[in-house]
Design a protein around this motif. Structure first.
Motif, mmCIF file in Angstrom:
data_model
loop_
_atom_site.group_PDB
_atom_site.id
_atom_site.type_symbol
_atom_site.label_atom_id
_atom_site.label_comp_id
_atom_site.label_asym_id
_atom_site.label_seq_id
_atom_site.Cartn_x
_atom_site.Cartn_y
_atom_site.Cartn_z
ATOM 1 N N GLU A 71 15.943 6.084 50.377
ATOM 2 C CA GLU A 71 14.823 5.209 50.042
ATOM 3 C C GLU A 71 13.643 5.997 49.463
ATOM 4 O OE1 GLU A 71 11.854 2.192 52.354
ATOM 5 O OE2 GLU A 71 13.925 2.309 53.040
ATOM 6 N N GLY A 72 13.206 5.568 48.289
ATOM 7 C CA GLY A 72 12.031 6.165 47.668
ATOM 8 C C GLY A 72 12.259 7.496 46.982
ATOM 9 N N LEU A 73 13.502 7.959 46.914
ATOM 10 C CA LEU A 73 13.784 9.230 46.241
ATOM 11 C C LEU A 73 14.019 9.004 44.752
ATOM 12 C CD1 LEU A 73 16.119 10.976 48.828
ATOM 13 C CD2 LEU A 73 13.807 11.652 48.206
ATOM 14 N N PRO A 74 13.874 10.060 43.952
ATOM 15 C CA PRO A 74 14.108 9.927 42.511
ATOM 16 C C PRO A 74 15.530 9.445 42.211
ATOM 17 C CG PRO A 74 13.137 12.060 43.017
ATOM 18 C CD PRO A 74 13.467 11.408 44.322
ATOM 19 N N ASP A 75 15.721 8.982 40.999
ATOM 20 C CA ASP A 75 17.022 8.527 40.527
ATOM 21 C C ASP A 75 18.078 9.597 40.771
ATOM 22 O OD1 ASP A 75 19.201 8.347 38.438
ATOM 23 O OD2 ASP A 75 18.154 6.451 38.099
ATOM 24 N N GLU A 76 19.297 9.157 41.048
ATOM 25 C CA GLU A 76 20.387 10.060 41.371
ATOM 26 C C GLU A 76 20.911 10.842 40.172
ATOM 27 O OE1 GLU A 76 24.235 8.614 43.074
ATOM 28 O OE2 GLU A 76 23.090 8.785 44.919
ATOM 29 N N SER A 77 20.439 10.546 38.970
ATOM 30 C CA SER A 77 20.981 11.208 37.782
ATOM 31 C C SER A 77 20.722 12.718 37.813
ATOM 32 C CB SER A 77 20.406 10.600 36.511
ATOM 33 O OG SER A 77 19.008 10.785 36.474
ATOM 34 N N ASP A 78 19.696 13.160 38.515
ATOM 35 C CA ASP A 78 19.450 14.592 38.681
ATOM 36 C C ASP A 78 19.477 14.901 40.178
ATOM 37 O OD1 ASP A 78 18.605 17.216 38.811
ATOM 38 O OD2 ASP A 78 16.957 16.960 37.409
ATOM 39 N N TRP A 79 20.667 15.199 40.671
ATOM 40 C CA TRP A 79 20.869 15.403 42.102
ATOM 41 C C TRP A 79 19.961 16.514 42.627
ATOM 42 C CZ3 TRP A 79 22.284 19.148 45.545
ATOM 43 C CH2 TRP A 79 22.689 18.715 46.818
ATOM 44 N N SER A 80 19.817 17.576 41.880
ATOM 45 C CA SER A 80 19.006 18.715 42.303
ATOM 46 C C SER A 80 17.543 18.318 42.509
ATOM 47 C CB SER A 80 19.120 19.830 41.262
ATOM 48 O OG SER A 80 18.394 20.952 41.651
ATOM 49 N N ALA A 81 16.971 17.567 41.557
ATOM 50 C CA ALA A 81 15.578 17.124 41.690
ATOM 51 C C ALA A 81 15.424 16.209 42.888
ATOM 52 C CB ALA A 81 15.123 16.416 40.417
ATOM 53 N N ARG A 82 16.407 15.366 43.093
ATOM 54 C CA ARG A 82 16.397 14.441 44.226
ATOM 55 C C ARG A 82 16.383 15.208 45.553
ATOM 56 N NH1 ARG A 82 18.099 9.148 44.561
ATOM 57 N NH2 ARG A 82 19.042 8.522 46.512
ATOM 58 N N GLU A 83 17.242 16.209 45.657
ATOM 59 C CA GLU A 83 17.345 16.949 46.915
ATOM 60 C C GLU A 83 16.161 17.883 47.129
ATOM 61 O OE1 GLU A 83 19.442 15.945 49.230
ATOM 62 O OE2 GLU A 83 19.932 14.472 47.674
ATOM 63 N N ARG A 84 15.568 18.354 46.048
ATOM 64 C CA ARG A 84 14.348 19.159 46.196
ATOM 65 C C ARG A 84 13.236 18.289 46.773
ATOM 66 N NH1 ARG A 84 9.642 21.273 44.856
ATOM 67 N NH2 ARG A 84 9.411 23.495 44.522
ATOM 68 N N GLU A 85 13.139 17.051 46.305
ATOM 69 C CA GLU A 85 12.141 16.126 46.849
ATOM 70 C C GLU A 85 12.435 15.821 48.320
ATOM 71 O OE1 GLU A 85 9.093 13.362 47.595
ATOM 72 O OE2 GLU A 85 9.281 15.091 46.265
ATOM 73 N N ARG A 86 13.705 15.675 48.644
ATOM 74 C CA ARG A 86 14.069 15.433 50.049
ATOM 75 C C ARG A 86 13.657 16.639 50.901
ATOM 76 N NH1 ARG A 86 18.048 11.752 51.353
ATOM 77 N NH2 ARG A 86 19.166 12.190 49.421
ATOM 78 N N THR A 87 13.852 17.848 50.378
ATOM 79 C CA THR A 87 13.436 19.061 51.088
ATOM 80 C C THR A 87 11.926 19.055 51.302
ATOM 81 O OG1 THR A 87 15.298 20.297 50.167
ATOM 82 C CG2 THR A 87 13.447 21.592 51.012
ATOM 83 N N ARG A 88 11.164 18.653 50.279
ATOM 84 C CA ARG A 88 9.704 18.575 50.415
ATOM 85 C C ARG A 88 9.325 17.606 51.530
ATOM 86 N NH1 ARG A 88 5.702 15.608 49.917
ATOM 87 N NH2 ARG A 88 6.862 13.871 49.039
#
Length: 195
Positions: A71-88
């Motif tokens: 929920e609220g994470l960036p689009d899944e098209s860039d998995w790395s950016a998504r997971e970096r945000e999750r790490t933040r």
């Protein structure tokens, strides 16, 4: 959202405050005094001191679980950016909760918690493994990565690294800690670290 029964939430709030004030030690008389309830209310709602501490630990990990949802994470098209945000978000969660430093830097105060904690950590590791599998399905992570082992490795590493960051005085910013920890996560998964 359903409200906690009268007295239960006051006890949880008071116990959290007492754990912080006591650096992980909990005196039940102080908790009930702070909550403005009787010891009978504590035993009614939690059964024991261990039951009260279990509820607090479980609540902490429930909050962490919610961060592992998409929920609220960036689009899944860039998995790395998504997971970096999750790490933040994970770093921010730990930096914002004064109990995180106690939970990550001290042994579990009770045998019941010592048994519960690995189960809660396993739950977080399993969610991480699912995220890794999703990256593999998208073709953005190497298919040869053992998602379960990598998930456990990442969560174990993040826990210890966060514990270290929480002990550091003065504490670094969320952004600095995220950049550092993401480098380690990215290295584990053979991702570029420039994002």
């Amino acid at each position: 959202m359903a409200r906690a029964p009268l007295g239960r939430q006051q006890l949880l709030t008071a116990a959290r405050a007492e754990l912080v004030a006591g650096n992980g030690n909990l005196d039940l008389a102080s908790v009930t005094r702070r909550a403005g309830v009787t010891s009978g209310a504590l035993y009614h709602h939690f059964g024991s001191k261990a039951g009260l501490v279990t509820a607090i630990y479980t609540s902490f990990y429930d909050g962490l679980d919610s961060l592992l949802s998409d929920e609220g994470l960036p689009d899944e098209s860039d998995w790395s950016a998504r997971e970096r945000e999750r790490t933040r978000r994970i770093v921010e969660y730990h930096f914002a909760d004064p109990l995180a430093e106690i939970f990550l830097n001290r042994a579990a105060p009770d045998p019941q918690i010592a048994e519960l904690e690995p189960l809660l950590i396993q739950r977080v590791s399993d969610a991480t493994a699912r995220n890794i599998r999703r990256g593999q399905q998208l073709g953005q992570l190497d298919a040869d990565i053992d998602a379960d082992s990598a998930g456990a490795y990442i969560i174990g590493g993040l826990r210890h690294a966060l514990a270290q960051q929480l002990r550091t005085v003065p504490r670094v910013s969320t952004e600095t800690a995220t950049a550092l920890l993401w480098r380690y996560v990215a290295a584990t998964l053979a991702l570029p670290t420039t994002k």
